[in-house]
Design a protein around this motif. Structure first.
Motif, PDB file in Angstrom:
ATOM      1  N   ASP A  13       0.824  -1.203   0.000  1.00  0.00           N
ATOM      2  CA  ASP A  13       0.000   0.000   0.000  1.00  0.00           C
ATOM      3  C   ASP A  13       0.862   1.258   0.000  1.00  0.00           C
ATOM      4  O   ASP A  13       0.477   2.282  -0.571  1.00  0.00           O
ATOM      5  CB  ASP A  13      -0.947   0.009   1.188  1.00  0.00           C
ATOM      6  CG  ASP A  13      -0.249   0.248   2.509  1.00  0.00           C
ATOM      7  OD1 ASP A  13       0.743  -0.444   2.777  1.00  0.00           O
ATOM      8  OD2 ASP A  13      -0.688   1.134   3.268  1.00  0.00           O
ATOM      9  N   VAL A  14       2.056   1.202   0.614  1.00  0.00           N
ATOM     10  CA  VAL A  14       2.959   2.355   0.571  1.00  0.00           C
ATOM     11  C   VAL A  14       3.436   2.588  -0.859  1.00  0.00           C
ATOM     12  O   VAL A  14       3.436   3.719  -1.360  1.00  0.00           O
ATOM     13  CB  VAL A  14       4.168   2.148   1.505  1.00  0.00           C
ATOM     14  CG1 VAL A  14       5.058   3.387   1.505  1.00  0.00           C
ATOM     15  CG2 VAL A  14       3.714   1.836   2.919  1.00  0.00           C
ATOM     16  N   ILE A  27      -1.434   6.043   7.701  1.00  0.00           N
ATOM     17  CA  ILE A  27      -1.123   4.620   7.749  1.00  0.00           C
ATOM     18  C   ILE A  27       0.230   4.347   7.114  1.00  0.00           C
ATOM     19  O   ILE A  27       1.022   3.530   7.611  1.00  0.00           O
ATOM     20  CB  ILE A  27      -2.233   3.807   7.063  1.00  0.00           C
ATOM     21  CG1 ILE A  27      -3.517   3.862   7.896  1.00  0.00           C
ATOM     22  CG2 ILE A  27      -1.810   2.358   6.852  1.00  0.00           C
ATOM     23  CD1 ILE A  27      -4.701   3.139   7.287  1.00  0.00           C
ATOM     24  N   GLN A  28       0.545   5.031   6.013  1.00  0.00           N
ATOM     25  CA  GLN A  28       1.831   4.825   5.357  1.00  0.00           C
ATOM     26  C   GLN A  28       2.988   5.290   6.239  1.00  0.00           C
ATOM     27  O   GLN A  28       4.048   4.669   6.285  1.00  0.00           O
ATOM     28  CB  GLN A  28       1.869   5.561   4.008  1.00  0.00           C
ATOM     29  CG  GLN A  28       0.949   4.987   2.950  1.00  0.00           C
ATOM     30  CD  GLN A  28      -0.512   5.323   3.180  1.00  0.00           C
ATOM     31  OE1 GLN A  28      -0.830   6.388   3.707  1.00  0.00           O
ATOM     32  NE2 GLN A  28      -1.405   4.432   2.801  1.00  0.00           N
ATOM     33  N   SER A  31       3.747   2.564   8.784  1.00  0.00           N
ATOM     34  CA  SER A  31       4.509   1.458   8.205  1.00  0.00           C
ATOM     35  C   SER A  31       5.985   1.805   8.070  1.00  0.00           C
ATOM     36  O   SER A  31       6.865   1.010   8.421  1.00  0.00           O
ATOM     37  CB  SER A  31       3.931   1.087   6.826  1.00  0.00           C
ATOM     38  OG  SER A  31       2.611   0.601   6.941  1.00  0.00           O
ATOM     39  N   GLY A 160      -0.541  -2.344   6.234  1.00  0.00           N
ATOM     40  CA  GLY A 160      -1.312  -1.219   5.719  1.00  0.00           C
ATOM     41  C   GLY A 160      -2.654  -1.623   5.142  1.00  0.00           C
ATOM     42  O   GLY A 160      -3.198  -2.691   5.432  1.00  0.00           O
ATOM     43  N   HIS A 190      -5.846  -0.933  11.342  1.00  0.00           N
ATOM     44  CA  HIS A 190      -5.679   0.391  11.930  1.00  0.00           C
ATOM     45  C   HIS A 190      -7.005   0.997  12.374  1.00  0.00           C
ATOM     46  O   HIS A 190      -7.048   1.767  13.334  1.00  0.00           O
ATOM     47  CB  HIS A 190      -4.987   1.327  10.936  1.00  0.00           C
ATOM     48  CG  HIS A 190      -3.583   0.928  10.627  1.00  0.00           C
ATOM     49  ND1 HIS A 190      -2.504   1.433  11.302  1.00  0.00           N
ATOM     50  CD2 HIS A 190      -3.075   0.048   9.719  1.00  0.00           C
ATOM     51  CE1 HIS A 190      -1.386   0.902  10.825  1.00  0.00           C
ATOM     52  NE2 HIS A 190      -1.717   0.059   9.867  1.00  0.00           N
TER      53      HIS A 190
END
Length: 497
Positions: A13-14, A27-28, A31, A160, A190
């Motif tokens: 996802d990043v 969220i990134q 991580s 993520g 999350h």
């Protein structure tokens, strides 16, 4: 490779987020902060980064070694390391542009050739005027990307948000690897915002999220959550939708805000009790003029995506009432974050009131240096959200030793503990009274700040250690979700109803 268990830390996802965003979001950021700590302590024989590569359309792994504690996120360098094409924020690829404008495939082909030729002849101005991104294809180098060769007992940790159609093939590949090779899959949840607060998300996101989470419940071996509140939400979802007992472990996130040094320097922590805005080496030359200008007068800070879930319209109305009472003594209300969604009432208020005669300011997409500048100089910060899975801005505000006003719902009391002034997000009077007291009572405000500076706040190294312990320790079954000390990883089991 030996038979030792390898943790594959998923960054899919990043990688996808960075393709169209130059700065990391909540969220990134979590991580990346966890990877930085773990990669400093673990080699490739224990920790690897894995992603579903958007170009190769398959799983590959990368070494985590370049992302040690001194790593500072650099958009271009990140894209180069993972060999991904990226585009400017707000831009679209040529195929997307053509699909939006032309239904006929023949027209798309004709105008695609026409636009590419014009863009070539005028040095890129055609694409720039239309907001079309130039795709820069990069060939993966063997020294960076490696084929995934799972062994039994290896664990994939998804940290993520991997829901949505883009990640569908990835989830299928993980399910297949689990079935054939006996790998274990863990997922960090999350929040359950699309399900708990669907009025604050767009389109069919709640349906997509529900389908994804239900699928993950069917094959993950362990859930990690960032708060007991999120754990309870996840527990309720599984009781209602799945008939499978899945352990849940709570690993709270950090208050710590890590500051990048000048270019070429290392990353250092900026604890509230030692942080001196006049001495830090970031240098105001790196701070945009609009940030410096917004912070020129006394101000109150609101950090995060500017969206309806953050209660931004209520905050604007509250500030209007405060302005009526205090007049010229009213501090500015500074919103620092990217533009979000479902906030038409807020936008209408700003337009109709002239940003409350300039007493409300927007700082768009601040970087870490600019956020540090704003946190350290504010009178206090406000996080009056309707719902949060954790609430990073609450902890970050405390890290800089400044008072915080926060909502008394969901996970936010877990972040702030006894250090925060709590309000009811559904009661504007509650928010108004708390903010007025901190604005007008300097002695009370600074007493709060002194108490915050004496606290030992939670660091990202604590989070990384908690996650590593959770991933490597055997699962212990507990009958229900229990209160857990802030520094520990704890276990619960979901009992199928």
């Amino acid at each position: 490779m030996s038979g030792r268990q390898v943790i594959y830390f998923d960054v899919s996802d990043v990688v996808e987020f960075v393709r169209s965003n130059t700065r990391l979001s909540g969220i990134q950021r979590v991580s990346v902060e966890i990877v930085k700590t773990l990669s400093e302590q673990r080699g490739d024989h224990e920790l690897r980064l894995i992603c579903h590569h958007p170009t190769l359309k398959r799983m590959v792994w990368f070494s985590a070694a370049p992302f040690g504690s001194g790593y500072v996120f650099d958009h271009a360098g990140f894209c180069k390391y993972f060999a991904i094409a990226h585009r400017r924020e707000g831009s679209i690829w040529i195929k997307e542009h053509l699909k939006r404008r032309y239904r006929s495939s023949a027209k798309r082909l004709f105008h695609g050739v026409r636009l590419r030729l014009r863009n070539l002849l005028d040095g890129g101005q055609t694409f720039a005027r239309r907001g079309i991104a130039t795709r820069r294809s990069r060939r993966l180098k063997p020294k960076n990307a490696f084929e995934v060769d799972f062994n039994r007992g290896d664990r994939v940790f998804i940290s993520g948000a991997t829901w949505g159609g883009l990640f569908q093939p990835y989830m299928e590949a993980l399910e297949d690897a689990k079935r054939r090779l006996g790998i274990e899959v863990s997922l960090f949840v999350h929040d359950l915002i699309p399900l708990i607060a669907p009025e604050h998300v767009v389109n069919d996101v709640p349906e997509q999220f529900s389908d994804w989470l239900g699928r993950m419940c069917s094959f993950v071996d362990l859930f990690l959550v960032n708060s007991e509140s999120t754990g309870r939400d996840l527990d309720c979802f599984m009781r209602a939708h799945v008939r499978r007992a899945v352990p849940i472990r709570v690993v709270p996130l950090a208050h710590e805000f890590l500051l990048p040094e000048d270019p070429g320097g290392a990353l250092r922590p900026a604890p509230a009790k030692f942080f001196d805005p006049q001495r830090h080496s970031l240098g105001e030359r790196r701070i945009r003029c609009e940030v410096l200008n917004a912070a020129m007068l006394p101000y109150v800070l609101v950090v995060g995506t500017i969206e309806s879930r953050k209660n931004v319209w209520t905050l604007a109305i509250v500030w209007q009432e405060i302005h009526r009472r205090l007049g010229l003594d009213t501090p500015r209300l500074v919103f620092a974050g990217k533009q979000g969604w479902a906030k038409q009432a807020f936008d209408d208020f700003l337009q109709g009131s002239g940003h409350l005669d300039g007493y409300i300011r927007i700082v768009d997409r601040p970087d870490d240096a600019e956020l540090a500048y704003l946190y350290s100089r504010c009178l206090f910060s406000v996080s009056a959200s309707y719902y949060e899975g954790w609430g990073l801005p609450i902890g970050e505000g405390l890290w800089f030793g400044r008072p915080v006003v926060a909502s008394n719902v969901s996970a936010m009391p877990e972040v702030g503990g006894s250090l925060v002034e709590y309000v009811d997000p559904y009661d504007p009077k509650s928010i108004r009274d708390a903010c007025l007291r901190l604005i007008t009572d300097e002695a009370y405000r600074e007493a709060m700040a002194r108490r915050i500076r004496r606290e030992d706040l939670r660091r990202w190294s604590d989070v990384a250690e908690g996650i590593w312990q959770a991933l490597t320790a055997p699962a212990r079954v507990a009958p229900r979700l229990k209160a857990i000390p802030a520094g520990d990883a704890a276990d619960v089991v979901v009992l199928a109803g």
